[in-house]
Design a protein around this motif. Structure first.
Motif, PDB file in Angstrom:
ATOM      1  N   GLY A  97     -17.600 -15.347  -4.523  1.00  0.00           N
ATOM      2  CA  GLY A  97     -16.644 -16.449  -4.448  1.00  0.00           C
ATOM      3  C   GLY A  97     -15.536 -16.145  -3.463  1.00  0.00           C
ATOM      4  N   VAL A  98     -14.991 -14.943  -3.573  1.00  0.00           N
ATOM      5  CA  VAL A  98     -13.910 -14.539  -2.667  1.00  0.00           C
ATOM      6  C   VAL A  98     -14.435 -14.485  -1.235  1.00  0.00           C
ATOM      7  N   PHE A  99     -15.661 -13.929  -1.116  1.00  0.00           N
ATOM      8  CA  PHE A  99     -16.266 -13.808   0.223  1.00  0.00           C
ATOM      9  C   PHE A  99     -16.432 -15.180   0.862  1.00  0.00           C
ATOM     10  N   ASN A 100     -16.933 -16.150   0.059  1.00  0.00           N
ATOM     11  CA  ASN A 100     -17.117 -17.508   0.587  1.00  0.00           C
ATOM     12  C   ASN A 100     -15.793 -18.147   0.952  1.00  0.00           C
ATOM     13  N   MET A 101     -14.773 -17.911   0.123  1.00  0.00           N
ATOM     14  CA  MET A 101     -13.455 -18.489   0.400  1.00  0.00           C
ATOM     15  C   MET A 101     -12.917 -17.943   1.706  1.00  0.00           C
ATOM     16  N   VAL A 102     -13.043 -16.632   1.870  1.00  0.00           N
ATOM     17  CA  VAL A 102     -12.541 -15.999   3.093  1.00  0.00           C
ATOM     18  C   VAL A 102     -13.325 -16.529   4.279  1.00  0.00           C
ATOM     19  N   ASP A 103     -14.635 -16.634   4.087  1.00  0.00           N
ATOM     20  CA  ASP A 103     -15.499 -17.114   5.169  1.00  0.00           C
ATOM     21  C   ASP A 103     -15.159 -18.552   5.535  1.00  0.00           C
ATOM     22  N   GLN A 104     -14.921 -19.371   4.510  1.00  0.00           N
ATOM     23  CA  GLN A 104     -14.600 -20.773   4.738  1.00  0.00           C
ATOM     24  C   GLN A 104     -13.261 -20.888   5.461  1.00  0.00           C
ATOM     25  N   ASP A 105     -12.294 -20.092   4.967  1.00  0.00           N
ATOM     26  CA  ASP A 105     -10.980 -20.081   5.617  1.00  0.00           C
ATOM     27  C   ASP A 105     -11.114 -19.728   7.079  1.00  0.00           C
ATOM     28  N   ARG A 106     -11.973 -18.722   7.271  1.00  0.00           N
ATOM     29  CA  ARG A 106     -12.151 -18.255   8.647  1.00  0.00           C
ATOM     30  C   ARG A 106     -12.730 -19.352   9.528  1.00  0.00           C
TER      31      ARG A 106
END
Lengths: 266, 382
Positions: free
Chosen positions: B43-52
């Protein structure tokens, strides 16, 4: 019933060298007798009983228990005896009834016979209230009764009890004493060790005095009183200690035991 | 050896374990925590990826930069391009992420992550721009096809499932590692209780006083330890399974196919390994006087036993002649290969036989320790 012949146990210690915990001990116990092994801490009582129960191998010597030789037929010995000591604790996560079933499996008792025996023991030792509660949640007295029940499960001919009342309160000790007396009435042979002199004097037909691995005497109380001129068992024991008999076991056999045979009443 | 006595001891040990809440928690914790941890991580990884992906970079571009490049950069939705003739030393990197001058040359500030990220993004964008410009020029000259015929190297994956292979490789690394590692933890946890713990609780003398051979006692204990080791490994594998499915479903092109034989072989390989672990820990535990002491000895040995398991996560380590004789490592590599779809039955038979031999030696040593009065009762006078 029990013939002990020259049992010796030597431990090898790095600091102190070879230590003889039991030094050529010989005695006999007649059927239906209560024989007490009396001696202070470190006398060798526990080691001696462990060897008789075939828990530990002797360095020398052997014993015949109920016709089975400890050196050649340890299983036969274990079938014949019930062993109880301060070091024979119970499994905390099992209930008393599970404990009895577990230990009962080792004696090749038929399942139906085992179950009926378990029910009988539970009733006679008044264990109904706690038979299904795990051992870690039982009181000391309840644990003690469960331990006794474990010894009774295969109805042995001989009981070996190593300091059974050690650390117990008076009421719990009475359970043990009553058990010993009731089994004697059933004709069982009992060998028990203790350092409580009064307990030995009150219960035993004959007493073996043991000190530093050496059996100093193996007689009835009356015979020891006659031989030593002392009345109290404490004084009798100290008499043997002061005589230095434990330092020369060979002389002990000649002077006190008449060549290794017991002088007590059968 | 009386099998009913061995079975009685085995069932007693398993019953005691399942009634021990602490031991159960240790075994079942991965089932509870593992998926939660991985979901949180994903979840955190996806959030960071999405933010990016959503973040726009602010880029100053010098007017001297070629028009074509400026137009290309303006068409990039991730870039907010401002045509600005700036002095490099005066650029405020809190307000802008980078400055492109003619050359082209890109100025960034490594103390600002966004500035670094912009640099990476521009590298890719610029290469794409160069490629598209070259293609247009060659097409104008009508030599594009001839040029491609000379310089373009085509690649084709004949397996037809390139992405699936990546997933198989990942599973091939992780599954044996997780099963064996958690099996190691499981056997370590129980073995101390079965050996030193029983000495400390003074129940050893109780069981010695009944008509059961020491070999029967130790066999029952060994079986219980092996069972717990396998159970711990399988519980972890089961806990991983939903995550693997979630991962596979996120990439529809990946088809996950693992043969049933791979799991059968996994079990066959893991069995002697668990016997080795159990025998070592129980034997060693008998030398300790207390449970804590046994745990101390065991922790050091556990670290040593973990080393051969790492081979499966190292890149480019293949099963070879020499590796066949390194116990545990040999099985890890074959398990990995089996999961990836490559099963060599001859090698499998050799390795399982070899590890069974090692296990037999470990069990013999453990049995010797258990029958030694000196080890059980100590060397001091009683």
């Amino acid at each position: 019933m029990i013939e002990v012949k020259g049992l010796t146990k030597t431990f090898h210690d790095k600091k102190h060298g070879d230590v003889k915990a039991v030094n050529h001990v010989s005695f006999s116990v007649n059927a239906g007798e209560i024989y007490g092994l009396l001696g202070p801490n470190g006398a060798g009582k526990t080691t001696l009983l462990r060897m008789l129960a075939t828990i530990m191998s002797p360095t020398e010597g052997h014993a015949i228990i109920n016709g089975c030789d400890t050196s050649t037929d340890p299983d036969g010995v274990k079938h014949a005896i019930g062993f109880l000591s301060g070091n024979t604790k119970l499994y905390k996560k099992l209930t008393p009834i599970e404990t009895l079933r577990f230990f009962g499996k080792f004696y090749n008792i038929e399942k139906s016979v085992l179950e009926s025996r378990i029910q009988h023991i539970i009733k006679s030792l008044d264990m109904e209230d706690f038979k299904n509660r795990v051992v870690e949640k039982l009181s000391t007295g309840q644990v003690q009764r469960t331990s006794i029940a474990r010894c009774l499960i295969h109805d042995p001919q001989v009981y070996m009890l190593d300091e059974p009342t050690l650390g117990l309160d008076i009421l719990t000790s009475r359970t043990i004493i009553d058990f010993i007396k009731s089994e004697k009435q059933r004709g069982k042979t009992i060998v028990f060790s203790t350092h409580y002199m009064e307990e030995a004097d009150a219960l035993c037909d004959r007493i073996g005095l043991i000190h530093k691995g050496v059996l100093l005497a193996s007689e009835s109380t009356e015979e020891m009183q006659r031989l030593t001129g002392k009345t109290a068992i404490r004084d009798i024991f100290l008499h043997y200690i002061d005589s230095g008999a434990f330092e020369e076991p060979s002389k002990l056999n000649e002077v006190y035991l008449g060549g290794g045979e017991s002088h007590g009443k059968s | 050896m009386a099998s009913h006595k061995v079975y009685a001891i085995f069932t007693k040990e398993m019953l005691s374990l399942f009634r021990d809440k602490k031991a159960l928690m240790t075994m079942l914790l991965p089932v509870l925590i593992y998926p939660v941890m991985m979901l949180l991580f994903l979840g955190v990884f996806n959030m960071v990826d999405q933010d990016r992906e959503e973040q726009a970079f602010k880029l100053y571009v010098n007017p001297q930069v070629s028009e074509g490049l400026i137009d290309y950069l303006k068409s990039d939705k991730r870039l907010e391009v401002t045509i600005q003739d700036a002095v490099v030393a005066n650029i405020d990197y809190e307000a802008v992420d980078g400055y492109l001058m003619e050359g082209p040359k890109f100025y960034f500030h490594s103390s600002f992550k966004k500035s670094i990220d912009l640099g990476e993004h521009l590298k890719t964008s610029y290469l794409e721009y160069v490629e598209s410009t070259r293609t247009e020029a060659l097409k104008d000259l009508k030599v594009f096809d001839a040029y491609n015929g000379l310089v373009l190297m085509k690649q084709e994956d004949i397996s037809g499932n390139g992405d699936s292979r990546v997933l198989s490789m990942l599973l091939g690394m992780l599954v044996p590692y997780m099963v064996v590692l958690y099996g190691l933890v499981g056997t370590f946890t129980l073995s101390s209780d079965l050996s030193a713990g029983e000495k400390e609780r003074a129940t050893l003398e109780t069981i010695f006083s009944v008509p059961v051979k020491r070999s029967e006692i130790i066999t029952g204990k060994l079986l219980a330890c092996v069972a717990v080791g396998i159970l711990s490994g399988l519980i972890n594998l089961t806990a991983m399974f939903p995550l693997v499915l979630a991962l596979a479903s996120s990439f529809p092109a990946m088809e996950l196919t693992v043969s049933v034989w791979a799991f059968v072989l996994l079990l066959l390989h893991v069995l002697p390994i668990m016997v080795i672990f159990s025998a070592v820990f129980i034997g060693m535990g008998m030398f300790a006087r207390t449970y804590q002491e046994s745990q101390s000895y065991g922790s050091l040995v556990m670290i040593l036993l973990m080393v051969p398991t790492y081979v499966v996560i190292l890149p480019d380590v293949q099963f070879s002649g020499a590796m066949a004789f390194v116990p545990i490592s040999n099985a890890m590599l074959l398990m990995r290969d089996a999961i990836m779809g490559s099963i060599n039955w001859a090698q499998t038979g050799l390795v399982i036989g070899y590890n069974i031999g090692i296990a037999a030696i470990a069990v013999a040593a453990m049995a010797w320790v258990f029958t030694s009065d000196r080890v059980i009762f100590g060397g001091d006078s009683a």
